[in-house]
Design a protein around this motif. Structure first.
Motif, PDB file in Angstrom:
ATOM      1  N   GLY A   1       0.818  -1.211   0.000  1.00  0.00           N
ATOM      2  CA  GLY A   1       0.000   0.000   0.000  1.00  0.00           C
ATOM      3  C   GLY A   1       0.846   1.252   0.000  1.00  0.00           C
ATOM      4  O   GLY A   1       0.531   2.226  -0.702  1.00  0.00           O
ATOM      5  N   GLY A   2       1.953   1.246   0.771  1.00  0.00           N
ATOM      6  CA  GLY A   2       2.833   2.412   0.786  1.00  0.00           C
ATOM      7  C   GLY A   2       3.464   2.666  -0.565  1.00  0.00           C
ATOM      8  O   GLY A   2       3.557   3.819  -1.017  1.00  0.00           O
ATOM      9  N   ILE A   3       3.881   1.610  -1.252  1.00  0.00           N
ATOM     10  CA  ILE A   3       4.493   1.770  -2.575  1.00  0.00           C
ATOM     11  C   ILE A   3       3.469   2.293  -3.576  1.00  0.00           C
ATOM     12  O   ILE A   3       3.767   3.173  -4.390  1.00  0.00           O
ATOM     13  CB  ILE A   3       5.090   0.429  -3.045  1.00  0.00           C
ATOM     14  CG1 ILE A   3       6.301   0.068  -2.184  1.00  0.00           C
ATOM     15  CG2 ILE A   3       5.506   0.501  -4.515  1.00  0.00           C
ATOM     16  CD1 ILE A   3       6.862  -1.300  -2.470  1.00  0.00           C
ATOM     17  N   VAL A   4       2.253   1.769  -3.526  1.00  0.00           N
ATOM     18  CA  VAL A   4       1.208   2.212  -4.460  1.00  0.00           C
ATOM     19  C   VAL A   4       0.881   3.684  -4.256  1.00  0.00           C
ATOM     20  O   VAL A   4       0.801   4.466  -5.217  1.00  0.00           O
ATOM     21  CB  VAL A   4      -0.063   1.343  -4.294  1.00  0.00           C
ATOM     22  CG1 VAL A   4      -1.227   1.942  -5.078  1.00  0.00           C
ATOM     23  CG2 VAL A   4       0.208  -0.078  -4.744  1.00  0.00           C
ATOM     24  N   VAL A   5       0.703   4.088  -2.998  1.00  0.00           N
ATOM     25  CA  VAL A   5       0.363   5.484  -2.717  1.00  0.00           C
ATOM     26  C   VAL A   5       1.470   6.420  -3.162  1.00  0.00           C
ATOM     27  O   VAL A   5       1.226   7.441  -3.825  1.00  0.00           O
ATOM     28  CB  VAL A   5       0.061   5.664  -1.213  1.00  0.00           C
ATOM     29  CG1 VAL A   5      -0.065   7.144  -0.866  1.00  0.00           C
ATOM     30  CG2 VAL A   5      -1.206   4.929  -0.834  1.00  0.00           C
ATOM     31  N   MET A   6       2.718   6.091  -2.802  1.00  0.00           N
ATOM     32  CA  MET A   6       3.834   6.961  -3.180  1.00  0.00           C
ATOM     33  C   MET A   6       4.039   6.999  -4.683  1.00  0.00           C
ATOM     34  O   MET A   6       4.417   8.026  -5.245  1.00  0.00           O
ATOM     35  CB  MET A   6       5.117   6.498  -2.478  1.00  0.00           C
ATOM     36  CG  MET A   6       5.086   6.691  -0.982  1.00  0.00           C
ATOM     37  SD  MET A   6       4.821   8.439  -0.541  1.00  0.00           S
ATOM     38  CE  MET A   6       4.588   8.308   1.230  1.00  0.00           C
TER      39      MET A   6
END
Length: 271
Positions: A54-59
């Protein structure tokens, strides 16, 4: 046949007696950690994978809206994953090990369980978890995208190993500090909050102008991330990486933390 053939077996040494109970204690602590950390919430281990994804997708969505291309390569997810996953390896280990005494305090009352067992139980489980998560994320990105990366596995594993050792060293030292001085944990959280920004996760160390680049060099996570990116992008030269610097911080912290815990762990258990 000589008399030595009928000699009784040698008496087990103290190290032999300690090894099997120690291994059993660490195994039991790992199982307890798995049950309490991942068994109480629906999904369990799945959340350990979904959170960094989720962090990679958001960033990726945020930065791709402002930048045409990442600092290295052609896709944002791989660039951010090579920065975030070694960072998460360190922060996860440091946080878990720092709270090892408080988490396992009821079990430390047993003579066969020591503070070393509590620390290494958490260390082993978290390293295994983070490596599994990283394998799934890196593998998924490479299946979905044409990353055009060339993997240098010795450098990749070296980066993860240094991140794990750094987390173990600073985690052991802060385990004593946080248990002895509870307010220090809040101060540590405030001091280390900018690490996510100043660890070269979203940008390259080379792009920082002087004199700030020289200041940033003293952040050991910059070296860990640089080594990881060199392992994925052969055209990138992480000339600034100092393995001796990371090893020095890790081993000094680990040694000092173990000495302090050995001297004061009995006192800390009664606080």
């Amino acid at each position: 046949m000589s008399s030595e053939d009928f000699a009784p077996p040698a008496r087990p040494t103290a190290a032999t007696k300690r090894s099997f109970p120690g291994a059993r204690a660490i195994g039991a602590l790992i199982l307890r950690e798995m049950a309490t950390s991942y068994g109480r919430s629906p999904g369990g281990y799945l959340w350990a994978i979904l959170e960094p994804i989720g962090g990679i997708v958001v960033m990726t969505l945020v930065f791709s809206a402002f930048l045409r291309s990442p600092g290295l390569g052609e896709i944002f997810p791989m660039f951010y994953a090579t920065g975030m996953l070694p960072f998460v390896m360190y922060t996860g280990l440091q946080g878990k090990i720092a709270s090892a005494l408080n988490f396992s305090k009821p079990l430390l009352a047993y003579p066969t369980v020591t503070f070393v067992d509590a620390i290494f139980g958490r260390f082993i489980l978290d390293v295994m978890t983070q490596l599994l998560v990283s394998y799934i994320i890196f593998g998924g990105i490479m299946l979905i995208y044409e990353t055009r990366t060339t993997l240098d596995f010795p450098l990749i594993f070296e980066s993860f190993a240094l991140a794990a050792l750094l987390g173990l060293g600073l985690g052991t030292l802060t385990c004593y500090v946080f248990t002895r001085f509870p307010l220090a944990q809040r101060a540590w959280g405030i001091i280390t909050r900018p690490l996510f920004i100043i660890s070269c996760i979203f940008y390259l160390f080379d792009t920082i102008p002087e004199p700030y680049r020289s200041y940033l060099w003293y952040n050991p996570l910059v070296h860990v991330v640089g080594l990881m990116r060199e392992g994925f992008y052969p055209e990138y030269d992480a000339y600034y990486v100092s393995r001796v610097y990371i090893l020095g911080i890790s081993l000094v912290s680990l040694t000092l933390g173990l000495l302090l815990l050995r001297r004061y762990h009995a006192e800390l258990m009664h606080r």
